[in-house]
Design an enzyme around this catalytic site. Structure first.
Site, PDB file in Angstrom:
ATOM      1  CG  ASN A 203     -26.731  25.140  -5.657  1.00  0.00           C
ATOM      2  OD1 ASN A 203     -27.814  24.640  -5.364  1.00  0.00           O
ATOM      3  ND2 ASN A 203     -25.888  24.566  -6.505  1.00  0.00           N
TER       4      ASN A 203
ATOM      5  CG  HIS B 168     -20.526  21.633  -9.482  1.00  0.00           C
ATOM      6  ND1 HIS B 168     -20.344  21.723  -8.124  1.00  0.00           N
ATOM      7  CD2 HIS B 168     -21.493  22.541  -9.792  1.00  0.00           C
ATOM      8  CE1 HIS B 168     -21.160  22.654  -7.634  1.00  0.00           C
ATOM      9  NE2 HIS B 168     -21.867  23.154  -8.621  1.00  0.00           N
TER      10      HIS B 168
END
EC number: 2.3.1.-
Length: 495
Positions: free
Chosen positions: A318, A349
Site C-alpha cells: 500500500n 482504515h
C-alpha cells in the site's frame, strides 16, 4: 464484489477509449476533466447506488472549507472534516449493516477521496502560505501554487480511473496528465542536466497494462482456488489449537495470511492497470531506456513476499497510503511521529477494533525491529555467507511478525483477536517489549542524514524513489518551468 469487478473492467475499456479518442492532443483539458468526472460518478452510482452521494457531499463541503477558511488554516479544517465524515460513514455502515459484511461498502472509495482531500489541502497550504525555504524538498515539489477550480477538484477526487480503488496520486501529477504534459519533460540525468536520449512524445502503456492484467488473473485464480481452503479463522479453531504443535501452528499462520493477500494484489494491480491504460502513471525511463509505468503503483509483490524486515514489508505494501501518512502526519508531527502515524492509519482504515489492535501491535513491532536492526545488523554484513544466513533468519522472523500482527485486521473483532493472541501467550508482544528494554533505540531526527537508519517505517528507499517519481513533471507549458522542475527533483533526490 461482482459490481466492483464489472465496474473496474468497464473502467479499463473506458481508459483505452479515453487515451485513444480523448487524447490531450485531440481535445481540451476541460473536456477531459468533464468526461473523467462524469464517468467516475456514473461508476460510483452503478456500484453503490445513492450512497455515492457521500462522495459529492464530502468533496463539496471540503472545497467550500478551502474557499472560505483561507490558506493559513484550511488544511487543518479539511483534515478534521474529511476524516471525521469518513469515520461517521464507517460507523454507520458497520453498525447499521451486518457487522463484518462488505455489502454497500461505500466507505472504500471514501477512504481514497479522504486521502486526496487532505493531501491537496496540505499541498495548497504549503504552496500558497508557507515560505519556500521552510518546506522540505518533497513538500516543495508537491506544493500547489494556485487554488484549483471546482471542476479540477472534482475531477481529481472522482475521476473514473481511481474512484473505486484508487490509488492516491498527487494533484500536480493528475493535472499534468489531464493537460497532456506528462511526456514533455525530458529524462534528467543524475547530474541534473537534461538528457533527450530517451525522449518520446507518447510512450505506449500496452506492455505494462498486459503484464499487470496477467498478475491480476493469477491473483484472482489464486484467491478463488487457494484462499478459501486456508481460512485465517482456522488459527483460532479450538481443535487445531489443542492438537497442532507450535511449528505447525506458525506455519499455518504464515500460509493463511499469505493466502489472504492476493485479493489486494488483484484490486490494486487492476486499479494501476486502469490508470496506465488511460495514459496515466508514466515515470520516465530506466537506464536501459525501458519505459516505467509505476508512478502511482501501490505494491511490489516480490519485495513483499521476500521482505527481510518489518520496514521493508511496509515500504512495499500500500505504497501510496504509506506516502500519504508520511506527508500529512509523520513529517508534520511534533512528538512521537511513529505512534501518531499508526494511530492515524487505524482511524483511516475504519472502526473495527481489530484494526486498532493490529496497528498498536505494529507500533511495538516497528520499534523493536528498528532497535534490533540498529544494534546487531552490522555484525552480519561483512561475509556474504553470514549475510545470507542473516537474511534467511530475518525473512522468517519478518513473515512471522507480519502474520502475527495482522490477524486482528482480518478477524475484525476483539474476542477472536484476543483468543488468537492468548493462544500464542502474547509471545511477540512480550518479545518486542523485552527488545526495547534491552537494546537502545536512537532518537529519530527527521531530515538528518546522521539518523538515516532510524527513519519511519515508510523507508528512505521508498522516499527517495517517490521524490524522483512524484511530481515528475512541470506545472507549466514553457521550457523554463520544465528546467525548474528538473532542478527541484534533483535537489530532492540528493537530499
Amino acid at each position: 464484489q461482482v459490481n466492483f469487478v464489472v465496474c473496474q473492467l468497464f473502467a479499463l475499456l473506458a481508459a483505452v477509449w479515453f487515451r485513444t479518442y480523448l487524447h490531450s492532443s485531440k481535445t481540451s483539458p476541460f473536456i477531459r476533466h468533464v468526461v473523467a468526472t462524469l464517468l467516475g460518478l456514473y461508476l460510483a452510482l452503478f456500484c453503490f447506488g445513492w450512497y455515492a452521494l457521500h462522495f459529492i457531499i464530502q468533496s463539496g463541503i471540503s472545497y467550500y472549507i478551502m474557499i472560505i477558511i483561507g490558506v493559513e488554516n484550511m488544511h487543518k479544517y479539511c483534515f478534521v472534516f474529511a476524516l471525521g465524515y469518513l469515520t461517521v460513514c464507517q460507523i454507520t455502515r458497520v453498525y447499521i449493516f451486518d457487522y463484518g459484511q462488505y455489502s454497500a461498502d461505500f466507505s472504500g472509495p471514501m477512504m481514497i477521496i479522504t486521502q486526496k482531500i487532505t493531501s491537496l489541502a496540505f499541498e495548497i497550504h504549503d504552496g500558497m502560505f508557507r515560505k519556500n525555504e521552510d518546506l522540505t524538498p518533497s513538500q516543495r515539489c508537491l506544493a500547489v501554487r494556485r487554488m484549483p477550480s471546482l471542476l479540477e477538484y472534482l475531477s481529481y477526487n472522482c475521476n473514473f480511473m481511481g474512484i473505486l480503488a484508487g490509488p492516491l496520486c498527487s494533484y500536480k501529477d493528475y493535472i499534468t496528465f489531464i493537460e497532456g504534459r506528462s511526456y514533455q519533460l525530458q529524462q534528467s540525468e543524475a547530474n541534473g542536466k537534461e538528457d533527450s536520449k530517451y525522449e518520446q512524445t507518447d510512450p505506449s502503456p500496452n506492455i505494462a497494462v498486459a503484464q499487470k492484467l496477467l498478475i491480476c488473473g493469477l491473483s484472482l485464480l489464486f484467491h478463488m482456488t487457494i484462499t478459501k481452503t486456508l481460512p485465517v479463522e482456522y488459527n483460532i479453531d479450538d481443535n487445531f489449537r489443542a492438537t497442532a504443535s507450535w511449528p505447525v501452528r506458525f506455519f499455518y499462520l504464515y500460509v493463511s495470511l499469505m493466502a489472504a493477500r492476493p485479493k489486494y494484489y488483484f484490486a490494486w494491480t487492476l486499479a494501476d492497470a486502469i490508470n496506465n491504460a488511460a495514459g496515466f502513471g508514466f515515470r520516465g525511463y530506466d537506464k536501459n531506456g525501458v519505459t516505467r509505468w509505476d508512478l502511482i503503483s501501490n505494491l511490489r509483490i516480490q519485495q513483499i513476499e521476500f521482505s527481510t524486515s518489518f520496514k521493508m514489508f511496509l515500504d512495499n505494501w500500500n505504497i501510496q497510503t504509506a506516502l500519504w501518512l508520511k506527508r500529512v502526519c509523520y513529517e508534520r508531527a511534533t512528538f512521537s511521529p511513529t505512534i501518531q502515524t499508526f494511530i492515524l492509519s487505524a482511524i483511516w482504515h475504519g472502526v473495527y477494533p481489530g484494526y486498532y489492535l493490529t496497528f498498536l501491535t505494529g507500533v511495538l513491532m516497528t520499534l523493536a525491529a528498528r532497535a534490533i536492526r540498529n544494534n546487531i545488523r552490522h555484525y552480519f554484513v561483512e561475509s556474504p555467507a553470514v549475510k545470507l544466513c542473516y537474511d534467511i533468519v530475518t525473512w522468517m522472523a519478518t513473515q512471522a511478525a507480519i502474520s502475527y500482527t495482522v490477524v486482528p485486521f482480518v478477524l475484525l473483532s476483539v474476542k477472536p483477536s484476543f483468543t488468537f493472541y492468548s493462544s500464542c501467550y502474547f509471545c511477540l508482544h512480550i518479545a518486542s517489549i523485552l527488545v526495547l528494554l534491552v537494546f537502545p533505540l536512537k532518537r529519530t531526527q527527521k531530515g538528518s542524514k546522521k539518523h538515516e537508519s532510524v527513519q519511519p517505517v515508510w523507508s528512505r528507499k521508498l522516499e527517495e524513489e517517490s521524490l524522483l517519481q512524484k511530481n515528475n513533471y512541470s506545472t507549466t507549458n514553457n521550457s523554463f518551468s520544465q528546467k525548474q522542475e528538473i532542478t527541484c527533483r534533483y535537489q530532492a533526490l540528493k537530499q
